[in-house]
Motif scaffolding. Sequence first.
Motif, mmCIF file in Angstrom:
data_model
loop_
_atom_site.group_PDB
_atom_site.id
_atom_site.type_symbol
_atom_site.label_atom_id
_atom_site.label_comp_id
_atom_site.label_asym_id
_atom_site.label_seq_id
_atom_site.Cartn_x
_atom_site.Cartn_y
_atom_site.Cartn_z
ATOM 1 N N ILE A 5 -9.061 -16.271 -12.587
ATOM 2 C CA ILE A 5 -9.075 -16.190 -11.127
ATOM 3 C C ILE A 5 -10.539 -16.295 -10.730
ATOM 4 O O ILE A 5 -11.344 -15.440 -11.097
ATOM 5 N N LEU A 85 -11.506 -12.379 -14.067
ATOM 6 C CA LEU A 85 -12.033 -12.573 -12.711
ATOM 7 C C LEU A 85 -13.418 -13.179 -12.887
ATOM 8 O O LEU A 85 -14.299 -12.563 -13.482
ATOM 9 N N LEU A 119 -5.880 -19.319 -9.982
ATOM 10 C CA LEU A 119 -6.040 -18.946 -8.575
ATOM 11 C C LEU A 119 -7.527 -18.949 -8.261
ATOM 12 O O LEU A 119 -8.334 -18.508 -9.082
ATOM 13 N N THR A 120 -7.881 -19.455 -7.091
ATOM 14 C CA THR A 120 -9.274 -19.425 -6.650
ATOM 15 C C THR A 120 -9.332 -18.844 -5.256
ATOM 16 O O THR A 120 -8.595 -19.267 -4.364
ATOM 17 N N ASN A 165 -4.259 -24.327 -5.744
ATOM 18 C CA ASN A 165 -4.562 -22.986 -6.240
ATOM 19 C C ASN A 165 -5.732 -22.317 -5.511
ATOM 20 O O ASN A 165 -6.160 -21.240 -5.900
ATOM 21 N N ILE A 186 -4.643 -11.256 -4.923
ATOM 22 C CA ILE A 186 -4.669 -11.181 -6.387
ATOM 23 C C ILE A 186 -3.601 -10.223 -6.902
ATOM 24 O O ILE A 186 -2.937 -10.508 -7.906
ATOM 25 N N TYR A 189 -0.381 -11.970 -7.080
ATOM 26 C CA TYR A 189 -0.332 -12.869 -8.226
ATOM 27 C C TYR A 189 -0.084 -12.089 -9.522
ATOM 28 O O TYR A 189 0.755 -12.485 -10.339
#
Length: 193
Positions: A5, A85, A119-120, A165, A186, A189
Amino acid sequence: MLRIISFEGIDGSGKTTVANMVYQRLKNRFSGKNIVLTKEPFTNEITSLIEKSGWEDPIALTLLFAADRAYHLRELINQNPDVILMDRYIYSSIAYQSALGIEENWIETVNSKFPKPVLTILLDISPNKALQRIQKNDKFNFKEKIESLTIVREKYLELARKEKNIVIVNAEKSLNDVVEEVYSIIYSYLLTL
């Protein structure tokens, strides 16, 4: 499989602060998961070369960041993380180096062996507001980079339109509001893992 992420945005968008605060909350909430917080650039040696190179040679810069990323990911694999992260990742290379005139396709090719983030979080902020935040503490305070923040921001927004994403978060809101929004994204997710 590495689940990355990433936190992205122009300098001064609050990536490091937000990533640290969200990490603490996630670590407490998901104590059974190995959540790792890290950032790029990672190695002191390559950071030193980046500082020496400056933004004078964007090809060298692209390759230095990719070399750092390769070493970094190898170190992360050894930690067997459930989630990583990452304060800056591939989209930083694309946004910043393409703003310096390097062809985006070539940057993507150089980084094509690295896993894409699942994920961004794109912390979006106006360049003027960002400049107010970073004037005193910018580690890579190259004049050319400061002048290109508008171009970099536009590149990030363009990437967000292309990549599914990437979630844009308004980083001009209060820190608590930004952290709450990012944490919620987050957290949702992580519940799917």
